[in-house]
Design a protein around this motif. Structure first.
Motif, short mmCIF file in Angstrom:
data_model
loop_
_atom_site.label_atom_id
_atom_site.label_comp_id
_atom_site.label_asym_id
_atom_site.label_seq_id
_atom_site.Cartn_x
_atom_site.Cartn_y
_atom_site.Cartn_z
N LYS A 154 0.76 -1.48 -0.04
CA LYS A 154 -0.04 0.03 0.02
C LYS A 154 0.83 1.29 -0.02
N GLU A 155 1.90 1.34 0.87
CA GLU A 155 2.66 2.51 1.04
C GLU A 155 3.93 2.64 -0.02
N LEU A 156 3.92 1.44 -0.94
CA LEU A 156 5.09 1.29 -1.74
C LEU A 156 4.73 2.29 -3.17
N PRO A 157 5.86 2.76 -3.85
CA PRO A 157 5.46 3.53 -4.95
C PRO A 157 5.30 2.54 -6.07
N GLN A 176 6.98 1.70 -8.59
CA GLN A 176 8.27 0.95 -9.09
C GLN A 176 8.71 -0.44 -8.18
N SER A 177 8.13 -0.21 -6.76
CA SER A 177 8.15 -1.52 -5.94
C SER A 177 7.00 -2.48 -5.61
N ALA A 178 5.91 -1.69 -5.72
CA ALA A 178 4.71 -2.35 -5.57
C ALA A 178 4.41 -3.76 -6.31
N PRO A 179 4.78 -3.77 -7.38
CA PRO A 179 4.56 -5.15 -8.14
C PRO A 179 5.00 -6.41 -7.25
N LEU A 180 6.07 -6.42 -6.69
CA LEU A 180 6.75 -7.58 -6.25
C LEU A 180 5.85 -8.00 -5.16
N PRO A 181 5.28 -7.27 -3.96
CA PRO A 181 4.44 -7.97 -2.99
C PRO A 181 3.33 -8.14 -3.56
N GLU A 236 8.84 -9.12 -12.25
CA GLU A 236 10.32 -9.31 -12.48
C GLU A 236 10.93 -8.16 -13.09
N ILE A 237 10.44 -7.33 -13.69
CA ILE A 237 10.88 -6.03 -14.30
C ILE A 237 11.54 -5.15 -13.02
N SER A 238 10.51 -5.03 -12.07
CA SER A 238 10.90 -4.42 -10.62
C SER A 238 11.89 -4.89 -9.94
N ARG A 239 12.04 -6.21 -9.97
CA ARG A 239 13.10 -6.92 -9.26
C ARG A 239 14.55 -6.88 -9.96
N TYR A 240 14.51 -7.09 -11.16
CA TYR A 240 15.93 -7.40 -11.91
C TYR A 240 16.01 -6.26 -12.87
N LYS A 241 15.24 -5.45 -13.37
CA LYS A 241 15.40 -4.43 -14.17
C LYS A 241 14.82 -3.15 -13.90
N PRO A 242 15.40 -2.68 -12.54
CA PRO A 242 14.59 -1.39 -12.20
C PRO A 242 15.04 -0.27 -13.19
N ILE A 243 16.18 -0.12 -13.73
CA ILE A 243 16.52 0.82 -14.48
C ILE A 243 15.44 0.91 -15.71
N GLU A 244 15.27 -0.29 -16.13
CA GLU A 244 14.70 -0.26 -17.29
C GLU A 244 13.01 0.01 -17.14
N LEU A 245 12.50 -0.28 -15.88
CA LEU A 245 11.26 0.08 -15.39
C LEU A 245 11.25 1.70 -15.29
N ASN A 246 12.12 2.15 -14.79
CA ASN A 246 12.28 3.58 -14.63
C ASN A 246 12.32 4.14 -16.37
N GLU A 304 -1.79 3.06 -13.76
CA GLU A 304 -3.06 2.64 -13.75
C GLU A 304 -3.36 0.88 -13.18
N PHE A 305 -2.37 -0.13 -14.06
CA PHE A 305 -2.50 -1.26 -13.95
C PHE A 305 -1.88 -1.60 -12.32
N VAL A 306 -0.97 -0.99 -11.75
CA VAL A 306 -0.53 -1.36 -10.74
C VAL A 306 -1.22 -0.85 -9.44
N ARG A 307 -1.83 0.37 -9.70
CA ARG A 307 -2.59 0.91 -8.48
C ARG A 307 -4.30 0.29 -8.59
N VAL A 308 -4.64 -0.28 -9.78
CA VAL A 308 -5.97 -0.69 -9.80
C VAL A 308 -6.20 -2.25 -9.93
N ALA A 309 -5.03 -2.85 -10.34
CA ALA A 309 -5.31 -4.34 -10.59
C ALA A 309 -5.31 -5.09 -9.11
N GLN A 310 -4.76 -4.29 -8.16
CA GLN A 310 -4.84 -5.00 -6.85
C GLN A 310 -6.22 -5.11 -6.23
N ASN A 311 -6.96 -4.12 -6.25
CA ASN A 311 -8.57 -4.38 -5.86
C ASN A 311 -9.24 -5.10 -6.80
N GLN A 312 -8.98 -4.85 -8.09
CA GLN A 312 -9.78 -5.74 -8.95
C GLN A 312 -9.42 -7.31 -8.86
#
Length: 349
Positions: free
Chosen positions: A64-67, A69-74, A294-304, A317-325
């Motif tokens: 919830k409190e992660l940006p 860039q980091s939220a996809p992993l948990p 995977e991109i968040s863990r292994y390729k953070p520069i590419e995610l940026n 939108e995907f990262v923020r909305v998919a969690q509740n959906q």
């Protein structure tokens, strides 16, 4: 309007659950779907599923409190454990591995960092293949680009269409329902708003549907071409319920919803500039969040780099909305209930 089918004196609602919806219970108003499902699992003696569900909740809360860039992993591990809870609840066999892998689709002539160069492949064994089997999906293709997966999700369809300057793959429908057809038969119906009722748009509907123009109105009714057995008895037979559930699970490849207190329903149409994926939302979200993790863990520069690009809104939108959906859909799938939030703004869990 055609007459809706009934169970006893109650009209059959159009359920969020896909496989085994509980058609005879009222909609649940719950302060938290997490707590409702947890208590439901305890009551029904699903202890192992409850352990995975609680883990899914802890991962969900940690994101919830992660940006972005980091939220996809948990969030991915939340999706993974929630899926295990579903499979355990249904006593559906599964291999404990992820069942999905990501890969680089870039070529010497197309080496840019972008969503359509991020590949996702469904493997032969693991959690995701078991989820695919649970839904009985028939699609043979098992390899997709992340961009194509995201384009097939209704809850970000407008962000995708605007970001890629395309028409929208999904059309809104209203009041989806099951109605009486010929004697001993029933079918699906929904209302098409006037803005979707011109010929060019109607021609893009899936072949499983036809339309009927309402007399003296601009609106059309969307109808399923196929029907299913429905005796019309006040207390439907086991065969009636089985026929309805089987029909519903197939129909839901074309009919999707966006999670809110009252779901917004959409029909997925056929457009030339989209790759239409005939898989259920939970499968698509699982695949997409795995690749994002995977991109968040292994390729953070590419995610940026992706977040600095022209299509960054889609990722956000995907990262923020998919969690509740995802949790809304899988909670309905686990319990069979229609679960709506009480006293919670914007359906935030």
């Amino acid at each position: 309007m055609s007459e809706q089918i009934r169970i006893s004196d109650h009209r059959v609602r159009f359920p969020r659950a896909i496989k085994k919806p509980n058609l005879q219970e009222r909609r649940v108003i719950a302060s938290s779907p997490w707590e409702f499902v947890s208590l439901w699992l305890r009551k029904n003696g699903k202890g192992n599923a409850g352990v995975f569900w609680e883990q899914a909740r802890h991962f969900f809360d940690s994101a919830k409190e992660l940006p972005v860039q980091s939220a996809p992993l948990p969030l991915y591990y939340s999706f993974l454990n929630a899926t295990k809870a579903l499979l355990e609840t249904k006593s559906f066999p599964y291999n404990p591995y992820h069942g999905v892998g990501g890969f680089d689709m870039r070529t010497p002539t197309n080496g840019r960092i972008r969503l359509d160069n991020e590949g996702v492949k469904i493997k032969r064994r693991g959690i995701l293949p078991s989820l695919v089997s649970y839904f009985g999906e028939a699609e043979q293709n098992d390899t997709y680009s992340l961009a194509d997966i995201l384009s097939n999700l209704a809850f970000i369809h407008r962000a995708f269409a605007l970001s890629y300057s395309r028409a929208e793959l999904f059309l809104s429908v209203q009041n989806p329902r099951y109605v009486k057809a010929n004697a001993g038969q029933a079918r699906f119906e929904a209302d098409l708003p006037a803005e979707h009722s011109h010929g060019q748009t109607l021609n893009t509907l899936p072949p499983a549907f036809k339309t009927r123009k309402l007399e003296n109105k601009k609106e059309h009714v969307l109808e399923s071409v196929a029907t299913f057995l429905w005796s019309g008895a006040r207390r439907p037979t086991t065969a009636d319920i089985q026929a309805l559930c089987s029909f519903h699970s197939q129909l839901r490849l074309d009919i999707n919803y966006i999670s809110t207190t009252e779901p917004y329903w959409y029909v997925k149409r056929n457009l030339a500039n989209y790759t239409r994926i005939n898989r259920n939302n939970l499968v698509l979200m699982y695949m997409a969040m795995h690749r994002m993790s995977e991109i968040s863990r292994y390729k953070p520069i590419e995610l940026n780099r992706l977040l600095d690009g022209r299509r960054n809104w889609i990722i956000y939108e995907f990262v923020r909305v998919a969690q509740n959906q995802f949790i809304d859909e899988i909670a309905a799938e686990i319990t069979g209930y229609e679960i709506s939030p009480a006293g919670v703004r914007h359906s935030t869990f």
